[in-house]
Design an enzyme around this catalytic site. Structure first.
Site, PDB file in Angstrom:
ATOM      1  N   HIS A 135       0.840  -1.209   0.000  1.00  0.00           N
ATOM      2  CA  HIS A 135       0.000   0.000   0.000  1.00  0.00           C
ATOM      3  C   HIS A 135       0.872   1.254   0.000  1.00  0.00           C
ATOM      4  O   HIS A 135       2.069   1.183   0.231  1.00  0.00           O
ATOM      5  CB  HIS A 135      -0.912   0.031   1.236  1.00  0.00           C
ATOM      6  CG  HIS A 135      -2.122  -0.843   1.100  1.00  0.00           C
ATOM      7  ND1 HIS A 135      -2.102  -2.165   1.441  1.00  0.00           N
ATOM      8  CD2 HIS A 135      -3.373  -0.581   0.637  1.00  0.00           C
ATOM      9  CE1 HIS A 135      -3.299  -2.698   1.202  1.00  0.00           C
ATOM     10  NE2 HIS A 135      -4.083  -1.752   0.707  1.00  0.00           N
ATOM     11  N   LYS A 139      -0.778   4.828   4.741  1.00  0.00           N
ATOM     12  CA  LYS A 139      -1.685   3.874   5.391  1.00  0.00           C
ATOM     13  C   LYS A 139      -1.241   3.654   6.829  1.00  0.00           C
ATOM     14  O   LYS A 139      -0.079   3.365   7.088  1.00  0.00           O
ATOM     15  CB  LYS A 139      -1.691   2.549   4.615  1.00  0.00           C
ATOM     16  CG  LYS A 139      -2.698   1.567   5.161  1.00  0.00           C
ATOM     17  CD  LYS A 139      -3.029   0.481   4.179  1.00  0.00           C
ATOM     18  CE  LYS A 139      -4.047  -0.491   4.754  1.00  0.00           C
ATOM     19  NZ  LYS A 139      -5.352   0.119   5.006  1.00  0.00           N
TER      20      LYS A 139
END
Ligand SMILES: NC(=O)c1ccc[n+]([C@@H]2O[C@H](COP(=O)([O-])OP(=O)(O)OC[C@H]3O[C@@H](n4cnc5c(N)ncnc54)[C@H](O)[C@@H]3O)[C@@H](O)[C@H]2O)c1
Length: 239
Positions: A135, A139
């Site tokens: 990601h 995040k």
């Protein structure tokens, strides 16, 4: 439909775009700066709330909606230790709650295929299995909610593993390792990988943008009002 957006970050803004395109109106937008305004909303002025905020704020936001008769669709991740409490509250209030760690239709097909592959692969001891998720660097939770759902789906169908672990340097034989990597601008990539001495089998979902998540969340928001109970993507997609 009058949609209350709770959380106006990357996902909230994408959901706004999709909701308006589909002809819905916004009952309001709540973010951290005006969070006190949430108390202005209830079932008389809001048909459904869509909540994408932060692991620390999600349970309180969802509770507020359930206590004020607002059907709520949440996509915030990283707060699963409160999930049972929220389910109880939903039942006590005869509320409507929809949760998915990932609203993309493609990811939910990926979950489904992952479970099927695990039922087949569990017979072959020569394969080592692990999950990888990648990601963007902002995040805050790790592993991703999607990776955890993937792990749970695999564990339910693969008796040789009995728990998932995060970034373990040396996972035990019954542990399913989830490897997390963070790079700029990666929307979300998940891979389940089975490796033997001779070959590799991989199932990957790679999200190209946030639009797939937003479309699924708006689809859930259109579907939820009028239904009492706790729902997820398997109910929406009939998987
Ligand atoms: N389920 C899915 O399909 C899916 C997809 C993408 C992201 N997510 C999750 O959704 C959440 C949000 O993701 P994002 O990429 O939009 O993050 P983001 O950081 O871009 O946005 C989060 C927003 O929530 C706001 N916020 C924080 N606390 C709040 C509070 N108490 N009340 C109202 N607003 C508050 C922040 O100010 C910010 O604007 C994360 O938990 C992420 O993991 C889920």
């Amino acid at each position: 439909m009058r949609i209350l957006l709770i959380g106006y970050g990357k996902m909230g803004k994408t959901i706004e775009q999709i909701a308006l395109q589909k002809g819905h109106e916004l009952a309001g937008i709540i973010d951290i700066q005006n969070r006190d305004s949430l108390k202005e909303y209830n079932h008389t002025n809001t048909d459904v709330a869509i909540e994408f905020t932060h692991p620390e704020s999600a349970p309180e936001n969802i509770k507020y909606c359930l206590q004020h008769g607002i059907p709520v669709v949440s996509g915030s991740t990283g707060w699963m230790q409160h999930f049972e409490e929220i389910k109880d509250l939903c039942r006590q209030n005869n509320g409507s709650f929809f949760y998915a760690s990932n609203y993309s239709v493609g990811v939910n097909l990926f979950f489904h295929f992952n479970e099927y592959i695990a039922t087949k692969m569990q017979a072959y001891e020569g394969f080592h299995v692990e999950i990888k998720e990648v990601h963007h660097t902002q995040k805050v939770d790790k592993p991703s909610g999607t990776a955890i759902t993937t792990a749970e789906g695999l564990l339910n169908n693969y008796p040789a593993k009995n728990k998932w672990v995060s970034d373990a340097a040396a996972p035990g034989p019954q542990e399913l390792n989830i490897i997390s990597e963070r790079y700029a601008d990666v929307v979300g990539l998940h891979t389940v990988k089975y490796t033997s001495e001779h070959d590799t089998i991989e199932l990957t979902h790679n999200a190209h943008s946030r639009i797939g998540f937003a479309e699924g969340a708006v689809m859930a928001a259109e579907w939820l009002p009028g239904k009492k109970g706790i729902y997820g993507m398997k109910d929406l997609l009939n998987l």
